[in-house]
Design a protein around this motif. Structure first.
Motif, mmCIF file in Angstrom:
data_model
loop_
_atom_site.group_PDB
_atom_site.id
_atom_site.type_symbol
_atom_site.label_atom_id
_atom_site.label_comp_id
_atom_site.label_asym_id
_atom_site.label_seq_id
_atom_site.Cartn_x
_atom_site.Cartn_y
_atom_site.Cartn_z
ATOM 1 N N LEU A 61 -8.846 -2.039 11.878
ATOM 2 C CA LEU A 61 -7.609 -2.788 11.733
ATOM 3 C C LEU A 61 -7.051 -2.656 13.130
ATOM 4 C CD1 LEU A 61 -6.601 -0.627 8.658
ATOM 5 C CD2 LEU A 61 -7.543 -3.092 8.575
ATOM 6 N N ARG A 62 -5.917 -3.406 13.257
ATOM 7 C CA ARG A 62 -5.376 -3.483 14.467
ATOM 8 C C ARG A 62 -4.521 -2.031 14.791
ATOM 9 N NH1 ARG A 62 -2.071 -7.537 11.785
ATOM 10 N NH2 ARG A 62 -0.184 -6.046 12.245
ATOM 11 N N ASP A 63 -4.258 -1.782 16.063
ATOM 12 C CA ASP A 63 -3.829 -0.450 16.268
ATOM 13 C C ASP A 63 -2.575 -0.090 15.556
ATOM 14 O OD1 ASP A 63 -6.187 -0.123 18.052
ATOM 15 O OD2 ASP A 63 -5.044 -0.760 19.935
ATOM 16 N N ASP A 64 -1.636 -1.165 15.467
ATOM 17 C CA ASP A 64 -0.385 -0.725 15.061
ATOM 18 C C ASP A 64 -0.366 -1.001 13.377
ATOM 19 O OD1 ASP A 64 -0.490 -3.488 14.721
ATOM 20 O OD2 ASP A 64 1.625 -3.931 15.590
ATOM 21 N N ALA A 65 -1.459 -1.100 12.730
ATOM 22 C CA ALA A 65 -1.307 -1.230 11.327
ATOM 23 C C ALA A 65 -0.656 -0.101 10.675
ATOM 24 C CB ALA A 65 -2.951 -1.413 10.793
ATOM 25 N N TRP A 66 -0.879 1.076 11.034
ATOM 26 C CA TRP A 66 -0.313 2.180 10.206
ATOM 27 C C TRP A 66 1.063 2.465 10.827
ATOM 28 C CZ3 TRP A 66 -2.901 3.406 6.137
ATOM 29 C CH2 TRP A 66 -4.196 2.843 5.985
ATOM 30 N N HIS A 67 1.568 1.885 11.694
ATOM 31 C CA HIS A 67 2.765 2.285 12.381
ATOM 32 C C HIS A 67 3.832 1.159 12.016
ATOM 33 C CE1 HIS A 67 5.740 3.245 15.341
ATOM 34 N NE2 HIS A 67 5.709 2.025 15.837
ATOM 35 N N ARG A 68 3.530 -0.106 11.959
ATOM 36 C CA ARG A 68 4.866 -0.960 11.591
ATOM 37 C C ARG A 68 4.987 -0.972 10.198
ATOM 38 N NH1 ARG A 68 6.886 -3.823 15.305
ATOM 39 N NH2 ARG A 68 7.237 -5.575 13.958
ATOM 40 N N LEU A 69 6.159 -1.518 9.935
ATOM 41 C CA LEU A 69 6.346 -1.924 8.276
ATOM 42 C C LEU A 69 5.770 -3.333 8.222
ATOM 43 C CD1 LEU A 69 10.380 -1.388 8.219
ATOM 44 C CD2 LEU A 69 8.623 -0.256 7.027
ATOM 45 N N PRO A 70 5.151 -3.413 6.967
ATOM 46 C CA PRO A 70 4.257 -4.419 6.230
ATOM 47 C C PRO A 70 5.060 -5.738 6.088
ATOM 48 C CG PRO A 70 4.721 -3.168 4.621
ATOM 49 C CD PRO A 70 5.199 -2.449 5.786
ATOM 50 N N GLU A 71 5.207 -6.755 7.365
ATOM 51 C CA GLU A 71 5.907 -7.817 7.037
ATOM 52 C C GLU A 71 5.107 -8.942 6.163
ATOM 53 O OE1 GLU A 71 7.937 -9.169 11.123
ATOM 54 O OE2 GLU A 71 6.376 -8.023 11.630
ATOM 55 N N SER A 72 5.429 -9.695 5.397
ATOM 56 C CA SER A 72 4.874 -10.641 4.765
ATOM 57 C C SER A 72 4.051 -11.602 5.546
ATOM 58 C CB SER A 72 5.833 -11.825 3.941
ATOM 59 O OG SER A 72 6.771 -10.896 3.210
ATOM 60 N N SER A 73 2.537 -11.717 5.158
ATOM 61 C CA SER A 73 1.621 -12.361 5.951
ATOM 62 C C SER A 73 1.532 -13.807 5.356
ATOM 63 C CB SER A 73 0.228 -11.603 5.839
ATOM 64 O OG SER A 73 -0.562 -12.237 6.547
#
Length: 342
Positions: A39-51
């Motif tokens: 996963l990307r480094d910030d996957a657990w840090h950022r709020l999950p924007e709609s993809s």
């Protein structure tokens, strides 16, 4: 809450067998899951924007013009009865049975007039309901309804403001049965799809809903923001785009499903189901369940109606051999019991 398969902690507590020693066949999930990517480094840090990439991948894989990502189809199963209640009031609901019990439970819990109807009687029940819910193929029996019939039912229901909800969670190995592609065109048709079953990614909690725009927009508003985690979105994109893995996995699951059916037949059990599970109305369902548990094999026990058993696929050859030995023991014990009675 209702009891479901995959409850391995219960098996450990009831039978005192260490978790690592169990062969868990209690779900219909692919036992060899898609290998999740880094996963990307910030996957657990950022709020999950709609993809947008996830939506595009889902539409391409399922063949739908538009899809809404949800936190597993369970999220939609819980939301749709509430959404219907808000928009249309109390409705007459028919749920095809036997089937995944959450459907009937959630419609009843929301206060709708819910009835469970056998698959063979669905056509006759069409004029007496506002909403019909069908699993296709069905979990646990494997019962199927052909697309032309489903689309006819959807049209009839839509003519009076009704819905046909088709749960295709186990539809990845039977694409010829799918009506997902018509869900954005046919009014009243709502289709549920799951990444958890075919891809074996139940823990990711990712599913999709296909329907007309108005339904998807209302459902999205009802569910609120951040319903699907960032890591789930990344893993889902990779799985939905990996055509080579999908092709080889579909071939393997279809072959393994036939193998499981033959294995059961060799033990005197006539079963039905899909590529990922087999089910039968077992006369001594509780006894079979207990026998398998004594061998460290956890299966799904159904206690409603006449009772039944569902088996998922073993993950490897050692699991297949272990299941075969347990089935042979069950068959031999049953034959001895019959001889003693005679």
């Amino acid at each position: 809450m209702l009891e479901h398969g995959g409850n391995l902690n219960d098996a450990v507590m009831r039978h005192g067998i260490a978790r690592a020693e169990w062969l868990d066949l209690s779900t219909g999930i692919n036992p060899n899951c898609y290998p999740a990517p880094l996963l990307r480094d910030d996957a657990w840090h950022r709020l999950p924007e709609s993809s947008d990439a996830l939506a595009v991948a889902a539409c391409a894989y399922y063949g739908a013009p538009r899809m809404l990502a949800v936190a597993g189809t369970q999220a939609a199963i819980q939301a749709l009865p509430q959404l219907r209640l808000r928009e249309k009031g109390v409705s007459r609901v028919v749920v095809a049975a036997p089937a995944y019990a959450e459907h009937a439970h959630r419609w009843q819990q929301a206060g709708h007039a819910m009835r469970e109807i056998d698959y063979a009687d669905l056509q006759k029940a069409l004029d007496t309901c506002d909403v019909m819910v069908v699993c296709n193929p069905n979990n646990p029996t494997g019962a199927r309804v052909v697309p032309d019939v489903l689309l006819g039912w959807a049209q009839q229901l839509a003519s009076r403001g009704g819905w046909l909800v088709v749960d295709e969670a186990f539809g990845d190995t039977t694409p010829h049965l799918s009506v997902t592609g018509q869900a954005g065109v046919q009014p009243g048709l709502i289709v549920l799809r799951s990444v958890g079953k075919f891809f074996g990614l139940a823990g990711v909690r990712l599913g999709f809903v296909a329907a007309q725009d108005a339904v998807l927009e209302s459902l999205q508003e009802w569910l609120g923001p951040w319903t699907v985690s960032g890591p789930a979105q990344e893993i889902g994109i990779a799985a939905l785009c990996d055509e080579d893995w999908q092709r080889t996995t579909r071939e393997r699951l279809l072959a393994d499903g036939e193998r499981l059916n033959r294995l059961l037949a060799g033990a005197g059990i006539q079963a039905s189901g899909s590529a990922m599970y087999q089910w039968w109305a077992e006369p001594d369902a509780a006894g079979f369940h207990d026998w398998m548990a004594q061998q460290g094999i956890w299966v799904r026990l159904f206690t409603r109606g006449a009772g039944g058993i569902r088996l998922g696929l073993p993950p490897d050859e050692a699991g297949w051999q272990r299941l075969q030995t347990a089935l042979q023991g069950w068959s031999q014990n049953n034959n001895k019991s019959v001889e003693r009675i005679a």
